[in-house]
Design a protein around this motif. Sequence first.
Motif, PDB file in Angstrom:
ATOM      1  N   SER A  43      41.085  20.834 -29.052  1.00  0.00           N
ATOM      2  CA  SER A  43      40.720  20.423 -30.420  1.00  0.00           C
ATOM      3  C   SER A  43      41.633  21.098 -31.432  1.00  0.00           C
ATOM      4  CB  SER A  43      39.267  20.807 -30.731  1.00  0.00           C
ATOM      5  OG  SER A  43      38.394  20.233 -29.800  1.00  0.00           O
ATOM      6  N   SER A 107      37.610  17.493 -29.966  1.00  0.00           N
ATOM      7  CA  SER A 107      36.638  17.134 -30.992  1.00  0.00           C
ATOM      8  C   SER A 107      36.909  15.756 -31.604  1.00  0.00           C
ATOM      9  CB  SER A 107      36.612  18.181 -32.097  1.00  0.00           C
ATOM     10  OG  SER A 107      35.612  17.844 -33.042  1.00  0.00           O
ATOM     11  N   SER A 108      35.828  14.990 -31.708  1.00  0.00           N
ATOM     12  CA  SER A 108      35.859  13.647 -32.290  1.00  0.00           C
ATOM     13  C   SER A 108      36.524  13.617 -33.677  1.00  0.00           C
ATOM     14  CB  SER A 108      34.420  13.127 -32.415  1.00  0.00           C
ATOM     15  OG  SER A 108      33.594  14.093 -33.061  1.00  0.00           O
ATOM     16  N   ALA A 131      33.377  24.097 -38.422  1.00  0.00           N
ATOM     17  CA  ALA A 131      33.908  24.885 -37.306  1.00  0.00           C
ATOM     18  C   ALA A 131      33.407  26.330 -37.386  1.00  0.00           C
ATOM     19  CB  ALA A 131      35.439  24.842 -37.315  1.00  0.00           C
ATOM     20  N   LEU A 138      29.589  32.017 -31.636  1.00  0.00           N
ATOM     21  CA  LEU A 138      30.373  32.172 -30.396  1.00  0.00           C
ATOM     22  C   LEU A 138      31.022  33.554 -30.299  1.00  0.00           C
ATOM     23  CD1 LEU A 138      32.059  28.641 -30.099  1.00  0.00           C
ATOM     24  CD2 LEU A 138      30.201  29.545 -28.682  1.00  0.00           C
ATOM     25  N   MET A 196      30.623  16.502 -35.610  1.00  0.00           N
ATOM     26  CA  MET A 196      31.318  17.588 -34.891  1.00  0.00           C
ATOM     27  C   MET A 196      30.370  18.465 -34.089  1.00  0.00           C
ATOM     28  SD  MET A 196      33.978  19.074 -37.686  1.00  0.00           S
ATOM     29  CE  MET A 196      34.575  20.421 -36.663  1.00  0.00           C
ATOM     30  N   VAL A 205      23.367  17.283 -23.136  1.00  0.00           N
ATOM     31  CA  VAL A 205      23.120  17.557 -21.711  1.00  0.00           C
ATOM     32  C   VAL A 205      23.286  19.038 -21.354  1.00  0.00           C
ATOM     33  CG1 VAL A 205      23.534  15.316 -20.644  1.00  0.00           C
ATOM     34  CG2 VAL A 205      25.483  16.708 -21.271  1.00  0.00           C
ATOM     35  N   HIS A 206      24.204  19.715 -22.038  1.00  0.00           N
ATOM     36  CA  HIS A 206      24.534  21.073 -21.601  1.00  0.00           C
ATOM     37  C   HIS A 206      23.753  22.172 -22.312  1.00  0.00           C
ATOM     38  CE1 HIS A 206      27.859  19.368 -19.403  1.00  0.00           C
ATOM     39  NE2 HIS A 206      28.350  18.824 -20.497  1.00  0.00           N
ATOM     40  N   LYS A 216      26.057  29.419 -25.912  1.00  0.00           N
ATOM     41  CA  LYS A 216      25.595  28.920 -27.220  1.00  0.00           C
ATOM     42  C   LYS A 216      24.395  29.747 -27.651  1.00  0.00           C
ATOM     43  CE  LYS A 216      26.215  23.900 -27.468  1.00  0.00           C
ATOM     44  NZ  LYS A 216      25.492  22.630 -27.220  1.00  0.00           N
ATOM     45  N   VAL A 270      34.327   9.343 -29.129  1.00  0.00           N
ATOM     46  CA  VAL A 270      34.434  10.258 -27.979  1.00  0.00           C
ATOM     47  C   VAL A 270      34.997   9.516 -26.763  1.00  0.00           C
ATOM     48  CG1 VAL A 270      33.148  11.736 -26.375  1.00  0.00           C
ATOM     49  CG2 VAL A 270      32.626  11.811 -28.822  1.00  0.00           C
TER      50      VAL A 270
HETATM   51  N1  ACO Z   1      33.620  15.542 -30.047  1.00  0.00           N
HETATM   52  C1  ACO Z   1      33.919  15.226 -28.780  1.00  0.00           C
HETATM   53  N2  ACO Z   1      33.078  15.469 -27.748  1.00  0.00           N
HETATM   54  C2  ACO Z   1      31.903  16.056 -28.038  1.00  0.00           C
HETATM   55  C3  ACO Z   1      31.534  16.430 -29.329  1.00  0.00           C
HETATM   56  C4  ACO Z   1      32.443  16.149 -30.378  1.00  0.00           C
HETATM   57  N3  ACO Z   1      32.185  16.428 -31.656  1.00  0.00           N
HETATM   58  N4  ACO Z   1      30.316  16.993 -29.289  1.00  0.00           N
HETATM   59  C5  ACO Z   1      29.916  16.976 -28.006  1.00  0.00           C
HETATM   60  N5  ACO Z   1      30.875  16.403 -27.246  1.00  0.00           N
HETATM   61  C6  ACO Z   1      30.824  16.154 -25.815  1.00  0.00           C
HETATM   62  C7  ACO Z   1      30.694  17.452 -25.038  1.00  0.00           C
HETATM   63  O1  ACO Z   1      31.977  18.014 -24.861  1.00  0.00           O
HETATM   64  C8  ACO Z   1      30.066  16.973 -23.752  1.00  0.00           C
HETATM   65  O2  ACO Z   1      31.056  16.335 -22.961  1.00  0.00           O
HETATM   66  P1  ACO Z   1      31.337  16.703 -21.397  1.00  0.00           P
HETATM   67  O3  ACO Z   1      30.001  16.799 -20.718  1.00  0.00           O
HETATM   68  O4  ACO Z   1      32.183  15.587 -20.905  1.00  0.00           O
HETATM   69  O5  ACO Z   1      32.054  17.997 -21.398  1.00  0.00           O
HETATM   70  C9  ACO Z   1      29.135  15.897 -24.226  1.00  0.00           C
HETATM   71  O6  ACO Z   1      29.648  15.456 -25.502  1.00  0.00           O
HETATM   72  C10 ACO Z   1      27.682  16.313 -24.338  1.00  0.00           C
HETATM   73  O7  ACO Z   1      27.454  17.197 -25.446  1.00  0.00           O
HETATM   74  P2  ACO Z   1      26.673  18.597 -25.311  1.00  0.00           P
HETATM   75  O8  ACO Z   1      25.841  18.584 -24.072  1.00  0.00           O
HETATM   76  O9  ACO Z   1      25.988  18.877 -26.586  1.00  0.00           O
HETATM   77  O10 ACO Z   1      27.942  19.570 -25.077  1.00  0.00           O
HETATM   78  P3  ACO Z   1      28.137  21.100 -25.440  1.00  0.00           P
HETATM   79  O11 ACO Z   1      26.957  21.913 -25.040  1.00  0.00           O
HETATM   80  O12 ACO Z   1      29.456  21.490 -24.908  1.00  0.00           O
HETATM   81  O13 ACO Z   1      28.173  21.127 -27.054  1.00  0.00           O
HETATM   82  C11 ACO Z   1      29.876  21.605 -28.712  1.00  0.00           C
HETATM   83  C12 ACO Z   1      29.243  20.556 -27.779  1.00  0.00           C
HETATM   84  C13 ACO Z   1      28.865  22.019 -29.765  1.00  0.00           C
HETATM   85  C14 ACO Z   1      31.099  20.973 -29.394  1.00  0.00           C
HETATM   86  C15 ACO Z   1      30.279  22.858 -27.866  1.00  0.00           C
HETATM   87  O14 ACO Z   1      31.105  22.459 -26.799  1.00  0.00           O
HETATM   88  C16 ACO Z   1      31.002  23.909 -28.633  1.00  0.00           C
HETATM   89  O15 ACO Z   1      30.386  24.678 -29.367  1.00  0.00           O
HETATM   90  N6  ACO Z   1      32.345  24.028 -28.444  1.00  0.00           N
HETATM   91  C17 ACO Z   1      33.172  25.054 -29.021  1.00  0.00           C
HETATM   92  C18 ACO Z   1      33.626  24.701 -30.397  1.00  0.00           C
HETATM   93  C19 ACO Z   1      34.610  23.563 -30.437  1.00  0.00           C
HETATM   94  O16 ACO Z   1      35.053  23.040 -29.447  1.00  0.00           O
HETATM   95  N7  ACO Z   1      35.027  23.179 -31.622  1.00  0.00           N
HETATM   96  C20 ACO Z   1      36.044  22.169 -31.749  1.00  0.00           C
HETATM   97  C21 ACO Z   1      36.126  21.662 -33.106  1.00  0.00           C
HETATM   98  S1  ACO Z   1      36.404  22.910 -34.302  1.00  0.00           S
HETATM   99  C22 ACO Z   1      38.082  23.031 -34.536  1.00  0.00           C
HETATM  100  O17 ACO Z   1      38.809  22.857 -33.658  1.00  0.00           O
HETATM  101  C23 ACO Z   1      38.614  23.345 -35.909  1.00  0.00           C
END
Ligand code: ACO
Length: 311
Positions: A43, A107-108, A131, A138, A196, A205-206, A216, A270
Motif C-alpha cells: 500500500s 489498500s483500495s 492511516a 499497531l 480504508m 474474516v480476520h 489488531k 478490492v
Molecule cells: N483495501 C484492500 N483490501 C482490504 C481493505 C482495503 N481497504 N480492507 C480489508 N481488505 C482485505 C483484507 O486484506 C482481507 O483480505 P485477505 O483475506 O485476502 O488478506 C479482507 O479484505 C478481509 O478483511 P479483514 O478480515 O477485515 O482483514 P484485516 O483483519 O487484515 O483488516 C486492515 C484489514 C484493517 C486493512 C488491516 O489489514 C490493517 O490494519 N493493515 C495494516 C494497515 C494498512 O495496511 N494500511 C494500508 C493503508 S494506509 C497507507 O498505506 C498510507
Amino acid sequence: EDSVLEARFQARIDAEEKIEPNDWMPAAYRRTLVRQISQHAHSEIIGMQPEGNWITRAPSLRRKAALLAKVQDEGGHGMYLYAAAETLGVSREELVEQLVSGKAKYSSIFNYPTLNWADIGAIGWLVDGAAIMNQIPLCRCSYGPYARAMIRVCKEESFHQRQGYELMLTLCRGTPEQKAMAQDALNRWWWPSLMMFGPSDTESVHSGQTMAWKIKRFSNDELRQKFIDATVPQGHFLGLTFPDPDLAFDEATGHWQHGEIDWSEFARVVAGDGPCNRQRLAAKRKAEADGAWVREAALAHADKRRQRQAA
Ligand code: ACO
C-alpha cells in the motif's frame, strides 16, 4: 507438543510480551503477519503513485518540497515494512513478485485518481488521517519488529496529515474557485477513506483471531468511528460539507452517525476493478522492469568485491 506451545504463546501475548523473530509462534500467526505486513508495505509503495502524479505541478517550491518529502517517506515506509516481513522468513523478492503479478492486495484507496491539486490536500488530511488512526494502535502490536516500525511511520504520517490539512485550509481561505476545488476533493475522497478501514465487523474474516493475538487492538468499525468523530469537526472548521446526508451528531452516544457505505464499490475496487487498478499495476511493473539493471549491477558489484576480498 503444539498445544502446549500454543498455550504458552497465548499466555505471553496476554501478558503483553512482544514476540520476536526467533521466538516460537503458531504457523497461522506467522502467515497472518506476513499477509498484513506485506499488504501494508504494498500500500505504501503503490500509494506513491497518486501523489507522485502532482510533484511536477505543485503550485510553489514550498508545496513541491513538502510533497516530494512525503512521497519519499512513503517509499521508506514500504522498505521498513518489507524488512519487518522478511524477519518472518519470507523474501522481499517473493513479496514484490506477488504484487506485480496481481496476486497481492494493497489498500483500495490508492486505486482512485488524483484529478486536481486539492486532492493532494484531501489525501494528506483524510487518507493519512485514516492511516494514523489505524496505525497508532499497531505501535502496540504483539509482533516486535512490526510494532517498532510503526513508531517511526506514525511520526511521519502525522506530518503528512498536518501538511494536508494546512493545504486544505489555505484553499478554503482562498478564492471561491479554490474553495470549490477543496469541496470537490472532499466529495470524492470521503467515502473511499472510510472504506480504508476494511469491511464492517460482521464481514471481517480476520479480526477475531488478530485481535486475540493483539495484532489488531481495535476492530475495523471502531477505528472507522474514531476517524469520523475526529474528522467531521475538522471539515466543519474548513467550512466544507460532507457528502453524506445522513451524517448527524448523536447527543446520546457522543458519536457522529453516518450513512451506509457502498460495499459493492469496495468489493469491486478490492477485486481489481476500481478506477485506476490497472494503471497502478502497470506503472509498478514498468518501474520494476526499468530498475532491473540497477539491481543486477549492484549484485555484480557486491560479487566482485567478495571475490577481491577472498583473493
Ligand atoms: N483495501 C484492500 N483490501 C482490504 C481493505 C482495503 N481497504 N480492507 C480489508 N481488505 C482485505 C483484507 O486484506 C482481507 O483480505 P485477505 O483475506 O485476502 O488478506 C479482507 O479484505 C478481509 O478483511 P479483514 O478480515 O477485515 O482483514 P484485516 O483483519 O487484515 O483488516 C486492515 C484489514 C484493517 C486493512 C488491516 O489489514 C490493517 O490494519 N493493515 C495494516 C494497515 C494498512 O495496511 N494500511 C494500508 C493503508 S494506509 C497507507 O498505506 C498510507
